[in-house]
Scaffold this active site. Structure first.
Site, PDB file in Angstrom:
ATOM      1  N   LYS A   9       0.825  -1.220   0.000  1.00 64.16           N
ATOM      2  CA  LYS A   9       0.000   0.000   0.000  1.00 64.16           C
ATOM      3  C   LYS A   9       0.856   1.265   0.000  1.00 64.16           C
ATOM      4  CE  LYS A   9      -2.236  -0.604   3.873  1.00 64.16           C
ATOM      5  NZ  LYS A   9      -1.751  -1.893   4.367  1.00 64.16           N
ATOM      6  N   ARG A  84      -9.459   2.038   8.871  1.00 62.67           N
ATOM      7  CA  ARG A  84      -8.934   0.729   9.228  1.00 62.67           C
ATOM      8  C   ARG A  84     -10.033  -0.176   9.780  1.00 62.67           C
ATOM      9  NH1 ARG A  84      -3.298   1.212   8.612  1.00 62.67           N
ATOM     10  NH2 ARG A  84      -2.207  -0.464   9.661  1.00 62.67           N
ATOM     11  N   ARG A 121      11.159  -6.428   5.091  1.00 61.52           N
ATOM     12  CA  ARG A 121      11.094  -4.993   5.348  1.00 61.52           C
ATOM     13  C   ARG A 121      11.653  -4.670   6.737  1.00 61.52           C
ATOM     14  NH1 ARG A 121       5.397  -1.987   5.006  1.00 61.52           N
ATOM     15  NH2 ARG A 121       5.087  -2.814   7.088  1.00 61.52           N
ATOM     16  N   ARG A 127      11.796  -1.312  11.018  1.00 64.97           N
ATOM     17  CA  ARG A 127      10.551  -0.857  11.636  1.00 64.97           C
ATOM     18  C   ARG A 127      10.241  -1.699  12.862  1.00 64.97           C
ATOM     19  NH1 ARG A 127       5.273   0.443   8.005  1.00 64.97           N
ATOM     20  NH2 ARG A 127       4.217  -0.540   9.759  1.00 64.97           N
ATOM     21  N   ARG A 138      -0.587  -8.184  13.550  1.00 67.10           N
ATOM     22  CA  ARG A 138      -1.108  -7.190  12.603  1.00 67.10           C
ATOM     23  C   ARG A 138      -1.957  -7.861  11.522  1.00 67.10           C
ATOM     24  NH1 ARG A 138       4.103  -4.978  10.775  1.00 67.10           N
ATOM     25  NH2 ARG A 138       2.991  -3.580   9.381  1.00 67.10           N
TER      26      ARG A 138
HETATM   27  P1  AMP Z   1       0.775   1.179   8.742  1.00 67.17           P
HETATM   28  O1  AMP Z   1       2.005   1.969   8.440  1.00 67.17           O
HETATM   29  O2  AMP Z   1      -0.426   1.629   7.966  1.00 67.17           O
HETATM   30  O3  AMP Z   1       1.001  -0.297   8.642  1.00 67.17           O
HETATM   31  O4  AMP Z   1       0.415   1.480  10.272  1.00 67.17           O
HETATM   32  C1  AMP Z   1       1.311   1.165  11.325  1.00 67.17           C
HETATM   33  C2  AMP Z   1       0.561   1.150  12.649  1.00 67.17           C
HETATM   34  O5  AMP Z   1      -0.011   2.438  12.902  1.00 67.17           O
HETATM   35  C3  AMP Z   1      -0.614   0.190  12.715  1.00 67.17           C
HETATM   36  O6  AMP Z   1      -0.230  -1.119  13.046  1.00 67.17           O
HETATM   37  C4  AMP Z   1      -1.473   0.831  13.813  1.00 67.17           C
HETATM   38  O7  AMP Z   1      -0.910   0.590  15.101  1.00 67.17           O
HETATM   39  C5  AMP Z   1      -1.284   2.306  13.517  1.00 67.17           C
HETATM   40  N1  AMP Z   1      -2.316   2.812  12.570  1.00 67.17           N
HETATM   41  C6  AMP Z   1      -2.137   3.278  11.301  1.00 67.17           C
HETATM   42  N2  AMP Z   1      -3.293   3.670  10.751  1.00 67.17           N
HETATM   43  C7  AMP Z   1      -4.244   3.445  11.688  1.00 67.17           C
HETATM   44  C8  AMP Z   1      -5.654   3.632  11.732  1.00 67.17           C
HETATM   45  N3  AMP Z   1      -6.335   4.115  10.680  1.00 67.17           N
HETATM   46  N4  AMP Z   1      -6.307   3.293  12.877  1.00 67.17           N
HETATM   47  C9  AMP Z   1      -5.661   2.807  13.949  1.00 67.17           C
HETATM   48  N5  AMP Z   1      -4.328   2.589  13.974  1.00 67.17           N
HETATM   49  C10 AMP Z   1      -3.618   2.909  12.865  1.00 67.17           C
END
Ligand code: AMP
Length: 181
Positions: A9, A84, A121, A127, A138
């Site tokens: 994404k 989400r 990654r 990360r 996740r």
């Molecule tokens: P991502 O980079 O999109 O994989 O997001 C990394 C982490 O940020 C996720 O595992 C959540 O802990 C938090 N996060 C990102 N976007 C959201 C969202 N829309 N709602 C809740 N937590 C989020």
């Protein structure tokens, strides 16, 4: 942009937003930057992120509503990582109306490939949430909380599915094709 962690994404959203001349709004990036800058939001979000859990809706939604009101988002935006769950989707509609999201682009990749990509990654980018235990959580969180959005947008006739396997340019080409339709 919708899809499981590791589906690509972020990579694709960044390219697509550049091609369309609109901002790429990644809630994960915004939250990581809040954590790095030790803001109040960052402090509240950090433990959830490290565990691979969703940050509470009200915190993330307030952040997104604020961001969508900034000037560069007036002519459009590509949201990556938000909504989400269906409650977040509804919160956006409540704040901005039914036209807030024109299309949900769903990147489809099977689970085995996802774990491989995420472990890689983690090694490359370091990360904190790309370790195997957190990755599994996740993926579970995605299945339980985020996957229902597929049905949510499909039933509203706003879902486009795109095969996420292949090279970055191949997947990008498929996304462009879908948007051109
Ligand atoms: P991502 O980079 O999109 O994989 O997001 C990394 C982490 O940020 C996720 O595992 C959540 O802990 C938090 N996060 C990102 N976007 C959201 C969202 N829309 N709602 C809740 N937590 C989020």
């Amino acid at each position: 942009m919708l899809g499981p962690p590791g589906a690509g994404k972020g990579t694709q959203a960044e390219r697509l937003a550049r091609a369309l001349g609109i901002p790429h709004l990644s809630t994960g990036d915004m939250l990581r930057s809040n954590v790095a800058n030790e803001t109040d939001l960052g402090r509240q979000a950090q433990a959830f992120m490290e565990a691979g859990d969703l940050v509470p809706d009200e915190l993330v939604t307030a952040m997104v509503i604020d961001r969508l009101q900034q000037e560069d988002a007036v002519c459009g935006y590509l949201l990556d990582g938000y909504p989400r769950n269906p409650a977040q989707a509804e919160a956006l509609v409540e704040a901005f109306g039914d036209e807030v999201l024109e299309l949900a682009l769903m990147l489809e990749v099977d689970a085995e490939e996802l774990i491989q990509r995420l472990v890689l990654r983690g090694e490359e980018q370091g990360r904190a949430d790309d370790t195997e235990d957190v990755i599994r959580n996740r993926l579970d969180v995605y299945e339980e909380q985020t996957a229902p959005l597929v049905e949510y947008y499909e039933s509203r006739d706003r879902l486009a599915r795109v095969q996420g396997l292949g090279t970055i340019p191949e997947v990008f080409g498929r996304l462009i094709e879908v948007l051109a339709q």
